[in-house]
Design an enzyme around this catalytic site. Structure first.
Site, PDB file in Angstrom:
ATOM      1  CG  ASP A 141      35.146  21.841  21.203  1.00 27.17           C
ATOM      2  OD1 ASP A 141      36.152  22.331  21.055  1.00 27.17           O
ATOM      3  OD2 ASP A 141      33.871  22.564  22.239  1.00 27.17           O
ATOM      4  CB  CYS A 162      -0.829  -0.162   1.249  1.00 29.03           C
ATOM      5  SG  CYS A 162      -1.725  -1.561   1.392  1.00 29.03           S
TER       6      CYS A 162
END
Length: 743
Positions: free
Chosen positions: A429, A16
């Site tokens: 970082d 579908c």
């Protein structure tokens, strides 16, 4: 091009979804992607050519419905209505299917039948009663026939088409058998197939109900998040408390929250102090202390103090609303691994119809008779399950992203969830990610018989007028030790040197070597400590009182308590960890050694971060970048997977694929581990879905019976197996709910 998400109605399987996608994608300037698990469609289209109504018409012409985005309450209600409807249909079907089975099969199993429906005494009545009992069952499953044959006519057959064809073949042949029983031979009642048709419909309705209920559990994370927000809140208006609906709260309203109550929207405390349980939003189980000026998050629970706070974000702007939006988008998205399953599912039903037809013809021309040929034909149609294939990937993604959200890990797409399991290198970082991002007072050394408490008091009092981050660290450190501040008489900031102040007629100077040298103050007594502190990545500053060296005070951006543990967890997952920072190499290497990082890339400018990530990728690394600042955004976007710390800037969060709501590096390992678990779950689902169909269809076609004298598969057993296949895939996906993200 505009991007919108809508709800699709009437879908039953992956075929579908494929039909709806194809109907839209064949139009110029439309790109559509359907998620069968969430029953949503994401459409990118040219808004100058198309609007919702035109798109809706295209979807309706393909046999399905389109609804503009519903509220979560409306979606939940629609879902509950669907379950209720399926339950009622199942009850109706079962009420008639059970006596149908009793009458049709009872005499074969030695069960007594009343004479009026005994085939040996009243074959005609026996046959007609079966027909009458089958009619209500067919009515209960009428949607299978309506949608199934409509899609067959449209040349887009679906799972409903397989059910409709199988049940219809059994019913039509049974009607012929009734005619033959009444007019030609009473023994022809042996060829009735009504019980197969009735049982097929009933079992598949049972499977659909189980599937719908299980699907509801896969999206429980969204329901929990929505349930966090209270319906009402108390605001202060003209000095009086007034209860209002949450949607009527405005930015700037002062809201009163008593102990045990939920916080309605995001805001800032203006009166009172308390502790707040933010566990459902952040995954952090320990209540967080809140004082005047602190932020509060809508949906969290006020534990033990009455507070008043000013509403700063409402409606769609609250943290909770943004989390729900991110989770919804992730659950509605497709992962690359699903493409193969989607392609197979798209061609699956036509291939099954072809196999079933060939099977029936082969068995008939081989001399086995029409009854045997029909049995094999129906069995192939009803055992095939495109649903299992279609649900394999999206259900796991729904549960995986929901599990992440419950633990403060927001995965923004199915692609990000899948990609994360390939990560081999994590780039971190430093400032705000490994470290707290805010300098704190770490050390105080005193010389020449000065008193430590006195020097801290003088230093903090002098720095109290400075806005420099290092000064703030000294002042906050003194406050934590309950130091009483003194008023200064004079203050002077000397950029590049330090500060000078007069307190209680004492001249205080705080700064670097250049400042001390300019005043001819000897720093020899502190040089050894200065070197040690510098090598530890700290920033030491000399203190003099009346031109005599009095002390050495150091501040540093200290490592978060969880950073070392987080790096260890990443190493356990086989990941290489790299620090990327603009800080000096000595400081960076000290911190890297402290937490166990493998490699340091230091002293780089913000714009060079993305270039360093690119170099790693060009060297064959699959990279995740973790950061929290604006200067991390290009690197987050460049990485294969960008991970933003939730306390970071909006720009960093926008650039990332995964957002960690808690400021905790442990969640990096948690996100990657969750990705690995989800991909394993998807592969299990796909294996069982393919394995089921690869084994089930040949079995139903009679291959084992023909060549190995094995058993034949009754259509009723085939229908039961088909129903269980979808449920088993969903149940396997639900196992992810028990995955422990924090282990």
């Amino acid at each position: 091009m505009k991007n919108s998400t809508f709800n699709v109605t009437g879908m039953s399987c992956a075929s579908c979804a494929r039909t709806v996608e194809n109907a839209l994608n064949k139009n110029e300037d439309i790109k559509a992607s359907v998620n069968i698990a969430t029953e949503k469609i994401n459409i990118e289209y040219d808004e100058n050519k198309y609007n919702f109504e035109k798109i809706k018409k295209i979807v309706e012409n393909s046999g399905y419905g389109l609804v503009e985005t519903l509220s979560e309450e409306e979606k939940m209600q629609m879902y509950e209505d669907k379950i209720k409807s399926l339950r009622n249909k199942l009850i109706l079907a079962a009420v008639f299917a059970i006596p149908l089975m009793y009458i049709s099969m009872g005499h074969m199993m030695g069960i007594h039948l009343p004479d009026i429906v005994n085939p040996k005494k009243n074959a005609a009545i026996y046959s007609i009663v079966q027909l009458l009992l089958t009619i209500p069952v067919v009515y209960a499953g009428k949607d299978f026939f309506i949608h199934g044959f409509k899609n067959l006519v449209r040349k887009s057959p679906t799972m409903d088409s397989l059910i409709a064809m199988g049940a219809s073949a059994a019913i039509i042949y049974s009607l012929y058998a009734i005619y033959m029983t009444i007019t030609v031979d009473p023994e022809y009642h042996m060829n009735l197939y009504f019980e197969s048709a009735g049982t097929i419909i009933t079992l598949i309705l049972l499977g659909k109900l189980l599937e719908a209920r299980t699907k509801g559990q896969t999206s429980s994370a969204i329901k929990k998040l929505i349930g966090l927000q209270p319906k009402k809140a108390k605001i202060i208006e003209n000095g009086v408390e007034k209860e209002v609906l949450i949607e009527n709260i405005k930015v700037g309203d002062i809201i009163v929250v008593k102990p045990g109550e939920k916080i309605a929207v995001d805001g800032k405390i203006v009166n009172g102090n308390t502790s707040v349980d933010e566990s459902m939003i952040t995954g952090e189980s320990i209540p967080v202390s809140k004082n005047i000026g602190d932020k509060v998050i809508g949906g969290s629970i006020n534990k033990n103090g009455s507070i008043q706070f000013e509403a700063t974000e409402i409606g769609k702007d609250t943290v909770l609303s943004q989390i729900i939006k991110l989770v919804e988008e992730a659950q509605g998205s497709k992962a690359p691994i699903s493409r193969m399953a989607d392609i197979v599912a798209g061609y699956f039903v036509p291939i099954v119809i072809m196999i079933a037809t060939i099977t029936g013809i082969v068995w008939f021309i081989s001399g086995s008779g029409l009854t045997a040929a029909l049995t094999f034909f129906i069995s192939v149609l009803v055992i095939a399950c495109p649903c299992a294939l279609g649900l394999a990937t999206p259900t796991s993604i729904m549960v995986g992203t929901g599990k992440g959200a419950e633990n403060g890990i927001l995965i923004k797409s199915g692609e990000a969830l899948e990609t994360a399991h390939k990560i081999k290198t994590v780039v971190l970082d430093k400032t705000g990610t490994i470290t707290k991002g805010k300098p704190v007072l770490t050390d105080l050394k005193v010389y020449n018989s000065f008193n430590e408490n006195e020097i801290l008091q003088l230093a903090a009092s002098a720095e109290n007028n400075s806005e420099h981050p290092l000064a703030e660290a000294i002042v906050n450190g003194a406050k934590e030790k309950n130091v009483e501040f003194k008023q200064y008489d004079k203050f002077r900031a000397m950029p590049g040197y330090g500060i000078r102040a007069t307190i209680d007629e004492k001249e205080i100077q705080i700064g670097n070597r250049k400042l001390m040298a300019s005043r001819k103050i000897s720093t020899e007594a502190a040089e050894k400590d200065y070197e040690i502190l510098s090598n530890e990545g700290k920033t030491p500053m000399f203190i003099s009182v009346n031109n005599e060296l009095a002390g050495l005070i150091a501040v540093a951006d200290v490592v978060k308590e969880t950073s070392k543990e987080a790096v260890e967890k990443m190493h356990k997952l086989g990941l290489k960890v790299i620090m990327l920072t603009g800080d000096n190499e000595k400081t960076a290497k000290y911190i890297a050694k402290e937490v166990g990082i493998d490699r340091v890339i230091a002293e780089i400018l913000p714009f060079q971060k993305s270039e360093e990530v690119k170099k790693l990728q060009e060297a064959g690394e699959f990279v995740a970048m973790v950061g929290d600042g604006i200067n991390d955004s290009p690197a987050l976007a460049q990485a294969n997977v960008g991970i933003a710390i939730g306390s970071g800037t909006d720009v960093a969060i926008e650039s990332a694929d995964i957002v960690l709501i808690r400021n905790d590096l442990n969640d990096v390992a948690g996100a990657i581990a969750l990705s690995k678990a989800t991909i394993t779950n998807i592969k299990e689902n796909l294996f069982w879905a393919f394995f089921y169909n690869v084994i089930g269809i040949p079995f139903a076609a009679g291959i084992f019976y023909a060549f190995f004298n094995g058993p034949k598969l009754d259509p009723m057993i085939a229908a039961f197996a088909m129903s269980l296949s979808s449920v088993s895939v969903l149940m396997n996906a639900l196992r992810l709910k028990f995955f422990k993200v924090k282990d």
